[in-house]
Design an enzyme around this catalytic site. Structure first.
Site, PDB file in Angstrom:
ATOM      1  N   GLN A   1      -6.140  -9.946  -0.384  1.00 17.05           N
ATOM      2  CA  GLN A   1      -6.346  -9.060   0.597  1.00 17.05           C
ATOM      3  C   GLN A   1      -8.046  -9.780   1.262  1.00 17.05           C
ATOM      4  OE1 GLN A   1      -4.040  -7.097   1.389  1.00 17.05           O
ATOM      5  NE2 GLN A   1      -3.666  -6.131  -0.502  1.00 17.05           N
TER       6      GLN A   1
ATOM      7  N   CYS B   1       1.898  10.895  -5.603  1.00 14.60           N
ATOM      8  CA  CYS B   1       3.256  10.907  -5.218  1.00 14.60           C
ATOM      9  C   CYS B   1       4.264   9.154  -5.064  1.00 14.60           C
ATOM     10  CB  CYS B   1       3.501  11.547  -3.414  1.00 14.60           C
ATOM     11  SG  CYS B   1       2.316  10.913  -2.714  1.00 14.60           S
TER      12      CYS B   1
ATOM     13  N   ALA C   1       0.913 -14.018  -6.826  1.00 16.02           N
ATOM     14  CA  ALA C   1      -0.893 -14.165  -7.310  1.00 16.02           C
ATOM     15  C   ALA C   1      -1.100 -13.397  -8.258  1.00 16.02           C
ATOM     16  CB  ALA C   1      -1.606 -13.073  -6.204  1.00 16.02           C
ATOM     17  N   THR C   2       0.073 -12.202  -8.899  1.00 14.74           N
ATOM     18  CA  THR C   2      -0.067 -11.945 -10.027  1.00 14.74           C
ATOM     19  C   THR C   2      -0.309 -12.579 -11.397  1.00 14.74           C
ATOM     20  OG1 THR C   2       0.486  -9.517  -9.573  1.00 14.74           O
ATOM     21  CG2 THR C   2       1.428 -10.184 -11.390  1.00 14.74           C
TER      22      THR C   2
END
EC number: 2.8.1.7
Length: 401
Positions: free
Chosen positions: A179, A324, A72-73
Site C-alpha cells: 500500500q 459483513c 505480493a502474498t
C-alpha cells in the site's frame, strides 16, 4: 453519476499505457525467456527492462535485487519462510496486530508450529507501539515482518527506523509495502530493509504479478523450487506479459508521483465534506502520517455492509472493514486492534483514491453519503439521537438512556 471507483486499495484499473506495453508479449513475443533461440531474446529483454523499472521505483541499488513472483502474498510467504529456514535456532517473530492476512495467516501457522509471535499493538489512532517493539527485539528473533502502510487506515509505520533497530540485533527485516509503493517516495538503498513485497495490481498494473526485493548479500532460501529462473531464487517460467506490465506500471508511478499531491487534496476534501455534514463520525488515523489516497471513516450506529450496498446503488464503489465483508460477526482485526468501540467499528468505510480519481467523483460521494447514513440510522436500534450521550474526553464512548 455511475462508475465512481473509490476502492483503489483493493485493486486498481490498469493504465492504458500498461496494457499497450503488455500487448506485444501476449500477441507476438511468446518465446520462453530462458531459451537461447531468437524467440526467447525479446522476452528476456522485456524481463530485464521491467526489472530495471521496478528497481528504479523502489530505489534499489541493484536490479538483481528484484525477484518477480506471482503476487505480493507469495513474496511475503517467501520472505518469512526464508528467514526462519536460515535461523532455525531463533524461534520468535515480530509482526504487528494490524497486518494484512498474507502476513498474519503465515504467523498464525508458525505459532501452531511452536514459534512465539510478538504482535505489536497500535494506539486508537493506529500508531505503532514502538516501546513494545523495542522491548521485543532479542537474539531469539529470526525476523521482523511489518507493513509500511496499513491497507485499511493508510497509517504509515516508521519502517526505516524499525529496520535499523532490528539490524543492530542481527535480525532480518521484511516489509509489506503493497500500500506504500507508488504513493510515497521510496529509496530502499537508504534503508536497512532486507526484504520487501509489492504488487503490480495496486499501482495500475496487471493482476498476477508481484515482486520480492532482496537486498544484495542477504542470505536467502527459495520457497518455490524447480528451474533456474530468477537466478535460482524463484522457479517457474516467468509471466512475461505480467512482468512487463508491472515494469511499465512502476515507471508510470514514478513519473506520476507528483500527482499524489492532488490526490491528497481530494482525499482531504472528502474527509472534510463527510466529517462536517454527518454527525457521530470518526476519522481513523486523523493525526498520524498516512498515505495520500486513503480515507477511513467510522459512521456510528450503522453497519458498513448496508452503507456499501446503498453506495453501490449510487454508482460508488468503496470498502468496509466491518463484519459483513469478512463473513464474521466481528469488525475487522484492524478496528479491534485500534480499540474502536463496537458502535463505530461496524460502520467503518474505506475510500481509497488514485490518480484516475476526479474531483466531481469526490463531490458526488459527499453529496450521497449524508442521506445514506441518515436513512440507515433511522433503522438502527442503536440510533436514538436525543438520548445519545458523549462521554467527556472522547467522541466514541456512548451510553444509552
Amino acid at each position: 453519476m455511475k462508475n465512481v471507483y473509490l476502492d483503489n486499495n483493493a485493486t486498481t484499473r490498469i493504465d492504458p499505457m500498461v496494457l499497450e506495453a503488455m500487448m506485444p508479449y501476449l500477441r507476438d513475443y511468446y518465446g520462453n525467456p530462458s531459451s537461447i533461440h531468437d524467440f526467447g531474446g525479446p522476452c528476456r529483454a522485456g524481463l530485464e527492462c521491467a526489472r530495471e523499472q521496478v528497481a528504479s521505483l523502489l530505489g534499489a541499488a541493484y536490479t538483481s535485487e528484484i525477484i518477480f513472483t506471482s503476487c505480493a502474498t507469495e513474496a511475503t510467504s517467501t520472505a518469512i519462510y526464508s528467514a526462519i529456514a536460515l535461523a532455525p535456532e531463533r524461534r520468535e517473530i515480530i509482526t504487528t496486530a494490524v497486518e494484512h492476512p498474507a502476513t498474519l495467516a503465515v504467523c498464525e501457522h508458525l505459532e501452531r508450529q511452536g514459534y512465539m509471535i510478538h504482535r505489536i499493538g497500535v494506539s486508537e489512532e493506529g500508531a505503532l507501539d514502538t516501546a513494545h517493539y523495542y522491548d521485543a527485539l532479542s537474539e531469539n528473533v529470526a525476523l521482523v515482518t511489518m507493513m509500511w502502510a496499513n491497507n485499511e487506515t493508510g497509517v504509515l509505520f516508521p519502517v526505516s527506523e524499525m529496520a535499523t533497530a532490528a539490524h543492530e540485533r542481527g535480525i532480518l527485516f521484511h516489509c509489506d509495502a503493497v500500500q506504500a509503493v507508488g504513493k510515497i517516495p521510496i529509496s530502499l538503498r537508504a534503508t536497512d530493509i532486507d526484504m520487501l513485497s509489492c504488487s503490480a495490481h495496486k499501482i495500475h498494473g496487471p493482476k498476477g504479478c508481484g515482486c520480492l526485493y532482496l537486498r544484495r548479500n542477504t542470505r536467502f532460501r527459495p520457497l518455490v523450487r524447480g528451474g533456474h529462473q530468477e537466478r535460482g531464487r524463484r522457479a517457474g517460467t516467468e509471466n512475461i506479459a505480467g512482468i512487463v506490465g508491472m515494469g511499465a506500471a512502476c515507471e508510470l508511478a514514478d513519473v506520476h508521483m507528483p500527482m499524489m499531491a492532488s490526490v491528497q487534496e481530494m482525499r482531504d476534501r472528502l474527509e472534510t465534506g463527510l466529517l462536517t455534514t454527518i454527525p457521530h463520525t470518526l476519522l481513523m488515523g486523523a493525526n498520524q502520517p498516512r498515505t495520500p489516497n486513503t480515507v477511513n471513516i467510522a459512521f456510528e450506529y450503522i453497519e458498513g455492509e448496508a452503507i456499501l450496498l446503498l453506495l453501490n446503488h449510487c454508482g460508488i464503489a468503496a470498502s468496509s472493514g466491518s463484519a459483513c465483508t469478512s463473513g464474521s460477526l466481528e469488525p475487522s482485526h484492524v478496528m479491534r486492534a485500534m480499540n474502536i468501540p463496537y458502535t463505530a467499528a461496524h460502520g467503518s468505510i474505506r475510500f481509497s483514491l488514485s490518480r484516475f480519481t476526479r474531483e466531481r467523483e469526490i463531490e458526488w460521494a459527499i453529496e450521497q453519503m449524508p442521506d445514506i447514513v441518515a436513512r440507515l440510522r433511522t433503522l438502527s436500534p442503536y440510533w436514538q439521537q436525543d438520548k445519545v450521550q458523549i462521554a467527556q474526553g472522547g467522541l466514541f464512548a456512548p451510553t444509552y438512556g
